[in-house]
Design an enzyme around this catalytic site. Structure first.
Site, PDB file in Angstrom:
ATOM      1  N   ARG A  30     -26.016   6.718  42.178  1.00  9.09           N
ATOM      2  CA  ARG A  30     -26.059   5.313  42.568  1.00  9.09           C
ATOM      3  C   ARG A  30     -25.775   5.226  44.060  1.00  9.09           C
ATOM      4  O   ARG A  30     -24.646   5.461  44.502  1.00  9.09           O
ATOM      5  CB  ARG A  30     -25.033   4.509  41.770  1.00  9.09           C
ATOM      6  CG  ARG A  30     -25.366   4.388  40.292  1.00  9.09           C
ATOM      7  CD  ARG A  30     -26.678   3.655  40.080  1.00  9.09           C
ATOM      8  NE  ARG A  30     -26.920   3.340  38.667  1.00  9.09           N
ATOM      9  CZ  ARG A  30     -28.004   2.742  38.219  1.00  9.09           C
ATOM     10  NH1 ARG A  30     -28.971   2.400  39.064  1.00  9.09           N
ATOM     11  NH2 ARG A  30     -28.147   2.482  36.932  1.00  9.09           N
ATOM     12  N   GLU A  56     -25.284 -11.877  38.306  1.00  6.39           N
ATOM     13  CA  GLU A  56     -25.678 -10.909  37.283  1.00  6.39           C
ATOM     14  C   GLU A  56     -24.884 -11.111  35.997  1.00  6.39           C
ATOM     15  O   GLU A  56     -23.653 -11.133  35.995  1.00  6.39           O
ATOM     16  CB  GLU A  56     -25.472  -9.480  37.777  1.00  6.39           C
ATOM     17  CG  GLU A  56     -25.887  -8.442  36.740  1.00  6.39           C
ATOM     18  CD  GLU A  56     -25.667  -7.016  37.201  1.00  6.39           C
ATOM     19  OE1 GLU A  56     -26.196  -6.103  36.555  1.00  6.39           O
ATOM     20  OE2 GLU A  56     -24.954  -6.814  38.202  1.00  6.39           O
ATOM     21  N   GLU A  70     -35.027   0.236  26.893  1.00  4.84           N
ATOM     22  CA  GLU A  70     -34.235   1.062  27.803  1.00  4.84           C
ATOM     23  C   GLU A  70     -33.696   2.307  27.101  1.00  4.84           C
ATOM     24  O   GLU A  70     -33.652   3.393  27.687  1.00  4.84           O
ATOM     25  CB  GLU A  70     -33.077   0.247  28.374  1.00  4.84           C
ATOM     26  CG  GLU A  70     -33.502  -0.863  29.320  1.00  4.84           C
ATOM     27  CD  GLU A  70     -34.122  -0.339  30.605  1.00  4.84           C
ATOM     28  OE1 GLU A  70     -33.904   0.842  30.948  1.00  4.84           O
ATOM     29  OE2 GLU A  70     -34.836  -1.119  31.276  1.00  4.84           O
ATOM     30  N   LEU A  97     -32.747  -3.707  33.775  1.00  6.15           N
ATOM     31  CA  LEU A  97     -32.892  -5.101  34.174  1.00  6.15           C
ATOM     32  C   LEU A  97     -33.665  -5.914  33.139  1.00  6.15           C
ATOM     33  O   LEU A  97     -34.535  -5.388  32.432  1.00  6.15           O
ATOM     34  CB  LEU A  97     -33.627  -5.186  35.510  1.00  6.15           C
ATOM     35  CG  LEU A  97     -32.971  -4.515  36.713  1.00  6.15           C
ATOM     36  CD1 LEU A  97     -33.931  -4.521  37.895  1.00  6.15           C
ATOM     37  CD2 LEU A  97     -31.672  -5.219  37.064  1.00  6.15           C
ATOM     38  N   GLU A 157     -34.759   5.877  28.670  1.00  5.88           N
ATOM     39  CA  GLU A 157     -33.766   6.703  29.353  1.00  5.88           C
ATOM     40  C   GLU A 157     -33.198   7.813  28.481  1.00  5.88           C
ATOM     41  O   GLU A 157     -32.843   8.878  28.993  1.00  5.88           O
ATOM     42  CB  GLU A 157     -32.623   5.816  29.864  1.00  5.88           C
ATOM     43  CG  GLU A 157     -33.075   4.831  30.936  1.00  5.88           C
ATOM     44  CD  GLU A 157     -31.916   4.178  31.652  1.00  5.88           C
ATOM     45  OE1 GLU A 157     -30.744   4.437  31.294  1.00  5.88           O
ATOM     46  OE2 GLU A 157     -32.173   3.400  32.585  1.00  5.88           O
ATOM     47  N   PRO A 189     -18.626 -12.219  39.147  1.00  8.47           N
ATOM     48  CA  PRO A 189     -18.997 -13.630  39.232  1.00  8.47           C
ATOM     49  C   PRO A 189     -18.660 -14.307  40.548  1.00  8.47           C
ATOM     50  O   PRO A 189     -19.194 -15.386  40.837  1.00  8.47           O
ATOM     51  CB  PRO A 189     -18.220 -14.264  38.070  1.00  8.47           C
ATOM     52  CG  PRO A 189     -17.104 -13.322  37.791  1.00  8.47           C
ATOM     53  CD  PRO A 189     -17.632 -11.961  38.082  1.00  8.47           C
ATOM     54  N   GLY A 190     -17.814 -13.704  41.371  1.00  5.51           N
ATOM     55  CA  GLY A 190     -17.538 -14.283  42.671  1.00  5.51           C
ATOM     56  C   GLY A 190     -18.584 -13.968  43.713  1.00  5.51           C
ATOM     57  O   GLY A 190     -18.621 -14.599  44.777  1.00  5.51           O
ATOM     58  N   ALA A 227     -29.281   1.542  30.346  1.00  4.74           N
ATOM     59  CA  ALA A 227     -29.232   0.135  30.737  1.00  4.74           C
ATOM     60  C   ALA A 227     -30.419  -0.174  31.620  1.00  4.74           C
ATOM     61  O   ALA A 227     -31.046   0.730  32.191  1.00  4.74           O
ATOM     62  CB  ALA A 227     -27.925  -0.177  31.477  1.00  4.74           C
ATOM     63  N   GLU A 233     -33.894   7.865  38.649  1.00  7.60           N
ATOM     64  CA  GLU A 233     -34.059   8.241  37.248  1.00  7.60           C
ATOM     65  C   GLU A 233     -34.703   9.611  37.089  1.00  7.60           C
ATOM     66  O   GLU A 233     -34.464  10.307  36.100  1.00  7.60           O
ATOM     67  CB  GLU A 233     -34.882   7.188  36.512  1.00  7.60           C
ATOM     68  CG  GLU A 233     -34.155   5.878  36.280  1.00  7.60           C
ATOM     69  CD  GLU A 233     -34.980   4.902  35.481  1.00  7.60           C
ATOM     70  OE1 GLU A 233     -36.224   5.090  35.419  1.00  7.60           O
ATOM     71  OE2 GLU A 233     -34.410   3.955  34.923  1.00  7.60           O
ATOM     72  N   ARG A 287     -20.862 -20.569  50.267  1.00  5.41           N
ATOM     73  CA  ARG A 287     -20.723 -19.368  49.457  1.00  5.41           C
ATOM     74  C   ARG A 287     -21.964 -18.480  49.589  1.00  5.41           C
ATOM     75  O   ARG A 287     -23.102 -18.946  49.392  1.00  5.41           O
ATOM     76  CB  ARG A 287     -20.526 -19.723  47.980  1.00  5.41           C
ATOM     77  CG  ARG A 287     -19.202 -20.448  47.689  1.00  5.41           C
ATOM     78  CD  ARG A 287     -18.024 -19.527  47.906  1.00  5.41           C
ATOM     79  NE  ARG A 287     -16.745 -20.173  47.651  1.00  5.41           N
ATOM     80  CZ  ARG A 287     -15.978 -20.711  48.600  1.00  5.41           C
ATOM     81  NH1 ARG A 287     -16.396 -20.703  49.872  1.00  5.41           N
ATOM     82  NH2 ARG A 287     -14.816 -21.256  48.292  1.00  5.41           N
TER      83      ARG A 287
END
Length: 222
Positions: free
Chosen positions: A80, A136, A109, A94, A113, A131-132, A92, A161, A53
């Site tokens: 993005r 995160e 955040e 990290l 922001e 999730p695959g 949002a 930003e 995987r």
């Protein structure tokens, strides 16, 4: 093919994801980036077979649905690069500050922001974004009783930003945009749907300091 009538219905008190760890018999780090690491794991399944995987290690993140007294949500518009879109997004960021509490990260955040603070915080949703393919995990908060604040000392807008804008939009208009396919950021989609459901039904939300199972320390077999 399974008979639909034979498929088990799970009881409400049994609905919950559980941590599980299949042994990793070999790992190869393909690339260690600024934020994420791309790895290939050879994993041993319960029947003894092995699976290969490819996935992305990620530090996790927090997002904020900041709702004002007129049921408008505070958003940023940000480019993005991987998506090739300028997206409407909730504030949002990290979870990359060592030992920082999750709520503190969300509050930071929001200030960085959107130049806002909030006096009321609740947990809306905990989620894995993909999730695959990625580890995160994200917690989305609902922030209310908003007030303006200055950006934290020493914080400077950099990269994408530096080009983002701050806007507000009615929650109902955001829902229309989600269902029409015009709004695609996963934190916005999930957070706005959850906020609308909670507000319309009067659902009691979890306290801001609630446990977050995906972030609980646990051994991983490597």
């Amino acid at each position: 093919m399974a008979d639909p009538e034979s498929i088990t219905t799970v009881a409400a008190d049994e609905l919950g994801d559980r941590a599980e760890d299949w042994p990793v018999v070999h790992r190869e780090v393909r690339h260690a980036g600024h934020v994420t690491t791309y790895v290939t794991d050879t994993v041993q399944a319960p029947d003894g077979s092995t699976l290969t995987r490819d996935w992305i290690e990620h530090p996790g993140a927090v997002g904020v649905i900041a709702l004002d007294s007129d049921e408008r949500v505070v958003l940023v518009q940000q480019y993005r690069h991987p998506a090739g879109f300028r997206l409407f997004e909730p504030p949002a960021g990290l979870l990359d500050v060592a030992e920082e509490e999750w709520l503190i990260g969300a509050q930071r955040e929001l200030a960085e922001e959107a130049m806002l603070a909030a006096d009321r915080w609740d947990v809306l949703v905990d989620m894995f974004t993909s999730p695959g393919a990625s580890g995160e995990n994200v917690r989305i908060y609902l922030a209310r009783d908003l007030r303006p604040v200055a950006r934290p000392d020493g914080f400077e807008l950099e990269g994408e930003e530096a080009d983002m804008s701050i806007v507000r939009a009615r929650l109902d208009d955001l829902l229309d945009g989600v269902f029409a396919g015009r709004l695609q950021n996963p934190l916005l989609v999930t957070g706005c749907l959850a906020a609308a459901q909670a507000l319309r039904t009067g659902r009691e939300l979890r306290p801001a300091d609630s446990p977050w199972p995906a972030r609980a320390p646990r051994p991983r077999t490597r």
